[in-house]
Design a protein around this motif. Structure first.
Motif, PDB file in Angstrom:
ATOM      1  N   TYR A 150       0.892  -1.165   0.000  1.00 14.62           N
ATOM      2  CA  TYR A 150       0.000   0.000   0.000  1.00 14.62           C
ATOM      3  C   TYR A 150       0.923   1.205   0.000  1.00 14.62           C
ATOM      4  O   TYR A 150       1.980   1.180   0.643  1.00 14.62           O
ATOM      5  CB  TYR A 150      -0.887   0.021   1.254  1.00 14.62           C
ATOM      6  N   SER A 152       1.324   5.739  -0.368  1.00 19.52           N
ATOM      7  CA  SER A 152       0.682   7.044  -0.261  1.00 19.52           C
ATOM      8  C   SER A 152       1.590   8.027  -0.976  1.00 19.52           C
ATOM      9  O   SER A 152       2.811   7.888  -0.950  1.00 19.52           O
ATOM     10  CB  SER A 152       0.527   7.355   1.225  1.00 19.52           C
ATOM     11  N   HIS A 394      -2.345  14.229  -2.716  1.00 22.63           N
ATOM     12  CA  HIS A 394      -0.982  14.227  -2.200  1.00 22.63           C
ATOM     13  C   HIS A 394      -0.005  14.796  -3.227  1.00 22.63           C
ATOM     14  O   HIS A 394      -0.193  14.638  -4.431  1.00 22.63           O
ATOM     15  CB  HIS A 394      -0.531  12.789  -1.962  1.00 22.63           C
ATOM     16  N   ASN A 454      -1.396   5.917   5.857  1.00 18.49           N
ATOM     17  CA  ASN A 454      -2.019   5.419   7.073  1.00 18.49           C
ATOM     18  C   ASN A 454      -3.203   4.570   6.648  1.00 18.49           C
ATOM     19  O   ASN A 454      -4.348   5.012   6.662  1.00 18.49           O
ATOM     20  CB  ASN A 454      -2.464   6.622   7.927  1.00 18.49           C
ATOM     21  N   ALA A 458      -7.265   5.611   7.056  1.00 13.74           N
ATOM     22  CA  ALA A 458      -7.837   6.181   5.829  1.00 13.74           C
ATOM     23  C   ALA A 458      -9.059   5.403   5.372  1.00 13.74           C
ATOM     24  O   ALA A 458      -9.856   5.895   4.590  1.00 13.74           O
ATOM     25  CB  ALA A 458      -6.785   6.188   4.716  1.00 13.74           C
ATOM     26  N   LYS A 481       6.861   9.926  10.291  1.00 12.31           N
ATOM     27  CA  LYS A 481       6.330  10.210  11.626  1.00 12.31           C
ATOM     28  C   LYS A 481       5.363   9.098  12.023  1.00 12.31           C
ATOM     29  O   LYS A 481       4.783   8.448  11.164  1.00 12.31           O
ATOM     30  CB  LYS A 481       5.539  11.520  11.597  1.00 12.31           C
ATOM     31  N   GLU A 537      13.885   5.628   1.263  1.00  3.98           N
ATOM     32  CA  GLU A 537      12.953   4.624   0.724  1.00  3.98           C
ATOM     33  C   GLU A 537      13.603   3.855  -0.410  1.00  3.98           C
ATOM     34  O   GLU A 537      13.453   2.630  -0.529  1.00  3.98           O
ATOM     35  CB  GLU A 537      11.677   5.328   0.243  1.00  3.98           C
ATOM     36  N   THR A 650      -5.142  11.928   7.428  1.00  2.00           N
ATOM     37  CA  THR A 650      -5.409  11.336   8.748  1.00  2.00           C
ATOM     38  C   THR A 650      -4.608  12.021   9.856  1.00  2.00           C
ATOM     39  O   THR A 650      -4.712  11.641  11.009  1.00  2.00           O
ATOM     40  CB  THR A 650      -5.063   9.835   8.750  1.00  2.00           C
ATOM     41  N   ASN A 718     -14.488   7.791  10.677  1.00  2.05           N
ATOM     42  CA  ASN A 718     -14.389   6.515   9.954  1.00  2.05           C
ATOM     43  C   ASN A 718     -14.691   5.317  10.840  1.00  2.05           C
ATOM     44  O   ASN A 718     -14.819   4.199  10.349  1.00  2.05           O
ATOM     45  CB  ASN A 718     -13.000   6.355   9.313  1.00  2.05           C
TER      46      ASN A 718
HETATM   47  N1  LIG Z   1     -13.877   9.579   5.775  1.00  3.04           N
HETATM   48  C1  LIG Z   1     -12.952   9.884   4.879  1.00  3.04           C
HETATM   49  N2  LIG Z   1     -11.886   9.066   4.706  1.00  3.04           N
HETATM   50  C2  LIG Z   1     -10.954   9.360   3.767  1.00  3.04           C
HETATM   51  C3  LIG Z   1     -11.079  10.528   2.970  1.00  3.04           C
HETATM   52  C4  LIG Z   1     -12.198  11.391   3.185  1.00  3.04           C
HETATM   53  O1  LIG Z   1     -12.371  12.440   2.530  1.00  3.04           O
HETATM   54  N3  LIG Z   1     -13.119  11.020   4.135  1.00  3.04           N
HETATM   55  N4  LIG Z   1     -10.115  10.801   2.021  1.00  3.04           N
HETATM   56  C5  LIG Z   1      -9.343   9.686   1.477  1.00  3.04           C
HETATM   57  C6  LIG Z   1      -8.183  10.203   0.714  1.00  3.04           C
HETATM   58  S1  LIG Z   1      -8.525  11.319  -0.542  1.00  3.04           S
HETATM   59  C7  LIG Z   1      -6.908   9.825   0.945  1.00  3.04           C
HETATM   60  S2  LIG Z   1      -5.676  10.322  -0.142  1.00  3.04           S
HETATM   61  C8  LIG Z   1      -6.588   8.935   2.066  1.00  3.04           C
HETATM   62  C9  LIG Z   1      -5.242   9.318   2.720  1.00  3.04           C
HETATM   63  O2  LIG Z   1      -4.631   8.191   3.067  1.00  3.04           O
HETATM   64  P1  LIG Z   1      -3.040   8.049   3.330  1.00  3.04           P
HETATM   65  O3  LIG Z   1      -2.302   8.672   2.243  1.00  3.04           O
HETATM   66  O4  LIG Z   1      -2.843   6.601   3.582  1.00  3.04           O
HETATM   67  O5  LIG Z   1      -2.849   8.821   4.696  1.00  3.04           O
HETATM   68  P2  LIG Z   1      -2.053  10.077   5.188  1.00  3.04           P
HETATM   69  O6  LIG Z   1      -2.769  10.531   6.394  1.00  3.04           O
HETATM   70  O7  LIG Z   1      -1.864  11.074   4.106  1.00  3.04           O
HETATM   71  O8  LIG Z   1      -0.631   9.466   5.601  1.00  3.04           O
HETATM   72  C10 LIG Z   1       0.158  10.202   6.456  1.00  3.04           C
HETATM   73  C11 LIG Z   1       1.412   9.491   6.868  1.00  3.04           C
HETATM   74  O9  LIG Z   1       2.337   9.377   5.798  1.00  3.04           O
HETATM   75  C12 LIG Z   1       3.644   9.291   6.327  1.00  3.04           C
HETATM   76  N5  LIG Z   1       4.579  10.075   5.506  1.00  3.04           N
HETATM   77  C13 LIG Z   1       4.613  11.417   5.341  1.00  3.04           C
HETATM   78  N6  LIG Z   1       5.616  11.765   4.498  1.00  3.04           N
HETATM   79  C14 LIG Z   1       6.223  10.621   4.117  1.00  3.04           C
HETATM   80  C15 LIG Z   1       7.303  10.307   3.253  1.00  3.04           C
HETATM   81  O10 LIG Z   1       7.930  11.171   2.634  1.00  3.04           O
HETATM   82  N7  LIG Z   1       7.606   8.989   3.113  1.00  3.04           N
HETATM   83  C16 LIG Z   1       6.955   8.011   3.783  1.00  3.04           C
HETATM   84  N8  LIG Z   1       7.308   6.749   3.583  1.00  3.04           N
HETATM   85  N9  LIG Z   1       5.957   8.284   4.611  1.00  3.04           N
HETATM   86  C17 LIG Z   1       5.568   9.554   4.772  1.00  3.04           C
HETATM   87  C18 LIG Z   1       3.613   9.822   7.733  1.00  3.04           C
HETATM   88  O11 LIG Z   1       3.947   8.770   8.593  1.00  3.04           O
HETATM   89  C19 LIG Z   1       2.164  10.257   7.921  1.00  3.04           C
HETATM   90  O12 LIG Z   1       1.717   9.910   9.225  1.00  3.04           O
HETATM   91  O13 LIG Z   1      -7.642   8.998   3.059  1.00  3.04           O
HETATM   92  C20 LIG Z   1      -8.902   8.661   2.533  1.00  3.04           C
HETATM   93  N10 LIG Z   1      -9.872   8.527   3.611  1.00  3.04           N
END
Ligand SMILES: Nc1nc2c(c(=O)[nH]1)N[C@H]1C(S)=C(S)[C@@H](COP(=O)(O)OP(=O)(O)OC[C@H]3O[C@@H](n4cnc5c(=O)[nH]c(N)nc54)[C@H](O)[C@@H]3O)O[C@H]1N2
Ligand SMILES: Nc1nc2c(c(=O)[nH]1)N[C@H]1C(S)=C(S)[C@@H](COP(=O)(O)OP(=O)(O)OC[C@H]3O[C@@H](n4cnc5c(=O)[nH]c(N)nc54)[C@H](O)[C@@H]3O)O[C@H]1N2
Ligand code: SF4
Ligand SMILES: [Mo]
Length: 749
Positions: A150, A152, A394, A454, A458, A481, A537, A650, A718
Motif C-alpha cells: 500500500y 501514499s 498528495h 495510514n 484512511a 512520523k 525509501e 489522517t 471513519n
Molecule cells: N472519511 C474519509 N476518509 C478518507 C477521505 C475522506 O475524505 N473522508 N479521504 C481519502 C483520501 S482522498 C486519501 S488520499 C486517504 C489518505 O490516506 P493516506 O495517504 O494513507 O494517509 P495520510 O494521512 O496522508 O498518511 C500520512 C502518513 O504518511 C507518512 N509520511 C509522510 N511523508 C512521508 C514520506 O515522505 N515517506 C513516507 N514513507 N511516509 C511519509 C507519515 O507517517 C504520515 O503519518 O484517506 C482517505 N480517507
C-alpha cells in the motif's frame, strides 16, 4: 471541552490575516530558521499536488510566478522538523499508545530508529537493520499472490517505480495505493473518455480560461494556491461557478497573501454563481445543465460530430430526462440550472475542476463522465484555456500512478518491463485498497509493505480495518512520523516501523509529478535529526529487492543511485522520456501527451468517447433502520466526511476549524432549519450513528450547509460507517454516508 463562543464565529473571508499570523508564528518560532531553510530548499512542496518549488526555488511555480507557497506548506514542513520521539515514549505499552488521538500521535515527533512490535509483546522495541532485512526478506518469500503493498503519494517517483518493479518481479499485482480512496474515479472516467487519466489543463492553459467550474473542492484549505488563479481570473473579467452542498467561506471571498494590498484584507470575490446542491446529486445537475444547453442552443454540434463518439446517447438522455426529475434530485431550480448553462455556454473557454466531492461517491465515475460530457457539449476539451482538471491530492500521488503503482498497468509499461525482466508479468487479479482490506480479512494476505500513508485510518470501518490488518503476518511501515496506523494497524506476528527521510532530507535527488503534469527535480538534503538511524525509501527497496532477486537481470544495488532509476523510468514510462537528461540539464518538464490544446485524444479513434450518465437514486433509510425510536428527537442525514482546515488527511495538526466555526473535532456541521425541525439545538451534544457504530457527545454547530446534509471530520468519523463502494473505481462513498443524529438519552431523562 467547553465551547468557546468567540471561536465559533467564523471569519467573513477565507485565507486572510490568520494565514499571515500563522506564517509569522511558525517562521519566527525557535524552529523558524529551519523552516525558512526548508522552504528555500530546491524541492517540491510536501503538501498538496498543486505543486510548487523544485529547481526554480522554494516559492516559484512552473509558470515562473513568485510567492507561490501557502501556509499549508509551512504546516507540513513544521511537522517534519519536529525533534525525534523521546525514547521513553516506547516504555509505554501499545495499549497506552492506542489511547492517543491523531494529533497527539503526530506530536510525538519524528521516527528516528527502526522499531518492531513482536507477537505477544506489549512494547515496540528497537531492532537492528540486519534483523529487519532478515525478517522482511523471509516475509516476502511467501506466495506472490499473498504479498501486497500500500502506498501514499508523499514519496518520490523513484521509490514508486522501484516499489512496483519489486512487486512485479515477485509476480504480485497487489499494488494498492491511496489514490484508490481518492481520485480513482477521475482516472477511470477520464481514461475511458480521453485515453488519458490526468488533467488535460496545464497551469499556463488555466490562465487562458475565462470561466472555471469548481466542483466538490475546498481549495481554500486544500489547494490554496489555486485560489490565486481564481482571483486573477475574476480580475480579468472571468466567471467562477462553485458547486458544493456547503458554502465554504473561502470560495465566496478569499484574502490571498500573494496580493497583499488588493486581496489580503478586503478579500477577493471568488464565486460568480454558487450552486448548493444535494450531496451526491452532481450527475443530475450536470445532466440538467446539458438539457439547458440544448434548449438554449448553446451546444457545439460540429465539434460533437467531428471529435466525439456516442454523443447522441448523451444528448438523448438529457432531452428525455424530465426537468422535475432533475430538479428534485439535485435540489437546484430550473432557473438556476439555466443560468449555469448560460455561463458555461457563453464563455470562450471553460476549465472544469473537481476534487473529492465528485469522486467519493457510489457513482463517482458517472459524476466524472457528467462533467466531461458537459465540457464536450460546449467544445471545452482540447483547446487552450479549457478542459477537465481533476485537482489531485498528495504532492506526488499522480507520480505513483504514472510509475505503474496501480493494479491496472498500462500496456506500454507492461511491455517495457517485460523486456527489462526478460519474462512476462503476472497482471491477473490485484488488490486495490478496499480489496486488500477484504482479502486480509479473509486471511489471504501474509505480508504487507506500506510505503507511507495510514492504511488503517484512511479506510472506512476502522473496526474492520484493524481486524483485517491483524490477520496479516508481517506488516512493514515506512514512515517519517508515527500515526494511528502504527498503533492500531498491528500485524499478527511482526509489525515493523522504519524511519525514512522526508523529501527535502533525502541523500540523493528524486523527482515528483504535480497534478498539473509537471515533473520537478528535488535536490538532496540533510536531516536535522542528529543521532537518528534513518533510511531512504530507495535504499530500503533496493536492498530488499537485491536480497530477494539477486542482481540479475536487474542490478538492484546499483539502483540505489537514483540516476539509474531515472534512466529506467525514461525507458519505460510513457511521456517521461525527458527524465533521462534531467540530471545533466536540471530541466523540469511537462509530461508529454497529457495536456491537450487540440481536440485530438489518445483513444483508439482519436475521438473522445462519451457515456450517458444515469441519475442517482438518493434515498435515506428510516430511523428504525438504525434501531432508533421515532420518539426521541432525531434526524436522518446524508453525512459528508472530509478534512478540517488544519489537518493533512489522517494527520491532525490543530483541533479546530476556524473557517467553519467548528471549535473541536467532535462536531457535526448541520443546517439550522434541520436542527430546529428535529427538536434539537445548536451546541447540544448528540449521538451520530451509521452502519458500523456511533460517536457520542458530538456537538451540533450551525453552518451554511444544504438541508439534509451534514459534515464531520475524518479519520475519527471513519469508526462509524462502512461506506458504499463505487463498483467501477473501487472508491468509498465517503461523501454520502447515511447517518442518524439523535438526542442523547441523558439530555431528555
Ligand atoms: N472519511 C474519509 N476518509 C478518507 C477521505 C475522506 O475524505 N473522508 N479521504 C481519502 C483520501 S482522498 C486519501 S488520499 C486517504 C489518505 O490516506 P493516506 O495517504 O494513507 O494517509 P495520510 O494521512 O496522508 O498518511 C500520512 C502518513 O504518511 C507518512 N509520511 C509522510 N511523508 C512521508 C514520506 O515522505 N515517506 C513516507 N514513507 N511516509 C511519509 C507519515 O507517517 C504520515 O503519518 O484517506 C482517505 N480517507
Ligand atoms: N491542507 C490540506 N491539503 C490537502 C489535504 C489535507 O488533508 N490538508 N489532502 C490532500 C488530499 S489527499 C486530497 S484528496 C485533497 C482533498 O481536497 P478536497 O476534495 O477539497 O477535500 P475534502 O475535505 O474532501 O472536501 C471536498 C469538498 O467537497 C464538498 N462536497 C461534499 N459532498 C459533495 C457532493 O456531493 N458534491 C459536491 N459538488 N461537493 C461535495 C465538501 O463540502 C468539500 O467542500 O486535498 C489535498 N490537500
Ligand atoms: S498550494 Fe499545495 S503545493 Fe502549493 S504551496 Fe500550498 S500546499 Fe504546497
Ligand atoms: Mo486524497
Amino acid at each position: 471541552m467547553t465551547f468557546d463562543r468567540d471561536r465559533s464565529n467564523p471569519p467573513e473571508i477565507g485565507g486572510g490575516l490568520p494565514v499571515i499570523e500563522y506564517w509569522a508564528k511558525k517562521t519566527l518560532s525557535p524552529q523558524g530558521a529551519k523552516i525558512w531553510k526548508t522552504l528555500l530548499h530546491k524541492s517540491a512542496c510536501l503538501s498538496c499536488a498543486w505543486g510548487t518549488g523544485g529547481q526554480k526555488g522554494g516559492f516559484v511555480d512552473e509558470d515562473h510566478q513568485g510567492l507561490q507557497r501557502c501556509a499549508k506548506s509551512v504546516e507540513a514542513i513544521a511537522s517534519e522538523l519536529q525533534p525525534a520521539i523521546a525514547p521513553e515514549i516506547f516504555d509505554l505499552s501499545i495499549a497506552e499508545l492506542q489511547k492517543r488521538n491523531s494529533q497527539e500521535v503526530n506530536n510525538l515527533g519524528r521516527l528516528s530508529h527502526p522499531m518492531i512490535l513482536r507477537s505477544g509483546k506489549r512494547h515496540y522495541e528497537r531492532i537492528s537493520w540486519q534483523e529487519v532485512f532478515e525478517i522482511v526478506t523471509a516475509a516476502f518469500q511467501k506466495p506472490a499472490e499473498r504479498v501486497a503493498s500500500y502506498s501514499s503519494g508523499r514519496s518520490s517517483n523513484e521509490a514508486a517505480f522501484l516499489l512496483q518493479l519489486l512487486l512485479r518481479t515477485l509476480g504480485s499485482n497487489n499494488l494498492a495505493d491511496c489514490s484508490d480512496l481518492c481520485h480513482a474515479a477521475s482516472t477511470t472516467g477520464l481514461k475511458t473518455m480521453f485515453g488519458s487519466g490526468t488533467s488535460m489543463v496545464s497551469l499556463e492553459s488555466l490562465q487562458h480560461a475565462d470561466c472555471v467550474v469548481l466542483v466538490g473542492s475546498n481549495a481554500p484549505a486544500n489547494h490554496p494556491r489555486l485560489m490565486n488563479e481564481l482571483i486573477k481570473l475574476r480580475d480579468r473579467g472571468g466567471k467562477v461557478m462553485i458547486i458544493n452542498p456547503l458554502i465554504e467561506i473561502g470560495l465566496v471571498k478569499f484574502g490571498s497573501p500573494a496580493f497583499p494590498i488588493r486581496s489580503l484584507l478586503p478579500g477577493s470575490e471568488i464565486a460568480s454563481l454558487y450552486l448548493q446542491l444535494v450531496p451526491g446529486s452532481d450527475t443530475a445537475l450536470f445532466v440538467g445543465i446539458q438539457k439547458a444547453l440544448i434548449e438554449q442552443n448553446l451546444v457545439k454540434w460540429n465539434y460533437l460530430r467531428n471529435v466525439t463518439e456516442n454523443w447522441e446517447a448523451v444528448i438523448n438522455q438529457a432531452k428525455s430526462t424530465a426537468w422535475t426529475e432533475i430538479t428534485e434530485t439535485c435540489g437546484i431550480s430550473q432557473l438556476e440550472i439555466e443560468a449555469a448553462a448560460r455561463m458555461i455556454g457563453r464563455a470562450r473557454s471553460v476549465v472544469f475542476a473537481w476534487a473529492m466531492g465528485i469522486t467519493q461517491h457510489e457513482n463517482g465515475v458517472d459524476n466524472v463522465y457528467s462533467i466531461a460530457n458537459t465540457a464536450l457539449l460546449t467544445g471545452n476539451a482540447g483547446k487552450l484555456g479549457a478542459g477537465t482538471m481533476p485537482i489531485r491530492g498528495h504532492s506526488n500521488v499522480q507520480g505513483f500512478g504514472s510509475m505503474g503503482v496501480t493494479i491496472h498497468l498500462k500496456k506500454e509499461i507492461q511491455q517495457a518491463i517485460e523486456i527489462l525482466l526478460g519474462r512476462s508479468l503476472n497482471l491477473s487479479g490485484g488488490y486495490d485498497t478496499r480489496a486488500l482490506i477484504e482479502a486480509a480479512d479473509r486471511n489471504q494476505v501474509d505480508t504487507l509493505l506500506c510505503l507511507g500513508g495510514n492504511l488503517y485510518a484512511a479506510n472506512p470501518d476502522l473496526t474492520e480495518a484493524k481486524r483485517a490488518l491483524g490477520k496479516i503476518n508481517t506488516i512493514v511501515y515506512l514512515a517519517t512520523k508515527p500515526n494511528l496506523g502504527h498503533f492500531h494497524g498491528l500485524a499478527a506476528e511482526n509489525t515493523i516501523v522504519l524511519p525514512v527521510f522526508a523529501r527535502f532530507e533525502n541523500p540523493h535527488r528524486v523527482t515528483t509529478e504535480s497534478g498539473n503534469n509537471f515533473v520537478r527535480l528535488n535536490d538532496s538534503g540533510e536531516t536535522h535529526l542528529k543521532d537518528a538511524d534513518l533510511i531512504s525509501e530507495v535504499e530500503f527497496l533496493c536492498e530488499l529487492a537485491a536480497r530477494l532477486h539477486g542482481n540479475h537481470p536487474i542490478d538492484w544495488r546499483k539502483l540505489q543511485d537514483t540516476r539509474y532509476v531515472r534512466q529506467l523510468i525514461a525507458r519505460t514510462i510513457p511521456g517521461y522520456e525527458k527524465i533521462g537528461q534531467i540530471d545533466e540539464t536540471g530541466e523540469e518538464f511537462t509530461i508529454a501527451n497529457r495536456v491537450f490544446t487540440e481536440p485530438k485524444f489518445p483513444t483508439s479513434s482519436g475521438k473522445a468517447k462519451m457515456f450517458a450518465t444515469p441519475l442517482p437514486t438518493l434515498d435515506l433509510p428510516n430511523p428504525e433502520a438504525f434501531g432508533i425510536s421515532r420518539n426521541i428527537p432525531h434526524i436522518v442525514l446524508a453525512l459528508g466526511t472530509g478534512r478540517s482546515y488544519a489537518q493533512h488527511n489522517t494527520v491532525v495538526y490543530q483541533a479546530d476549524d476556524r473557517y467553519r466555526g467548528m471549535p473541536h473535532r467532535n462536531c457535526i456541521l448541520m443546517n439550522r432549519e434541520d436542527v430546529r425541525q428535529a427538536g434539537l439545538q445548536e451546541h447540544q451534544r448528540v449521538t451520530v450513528q451509521a452502519d458500523a457504530g456511533k460517536l457520542e457527545d458530538v456537538e451540533i454547530i450551525f453552518g451554511d450547509i444544504r438541508s439534509g446534509a451534514a459534515l464531520m471530520f475524518y479519520p475519527e468519523v471513519n469508526s462509524i460507517f462502512r461506506a458504499k463502494i463505487d463498483p467501477r473505481s473501487g472508491t468509498p462513498a465517503y461523501k454520502r454516508v447515511a447517518a442518524i443524529v439523535y438526542a442523547q438519552r441523558q439530555f431528555h431523562s
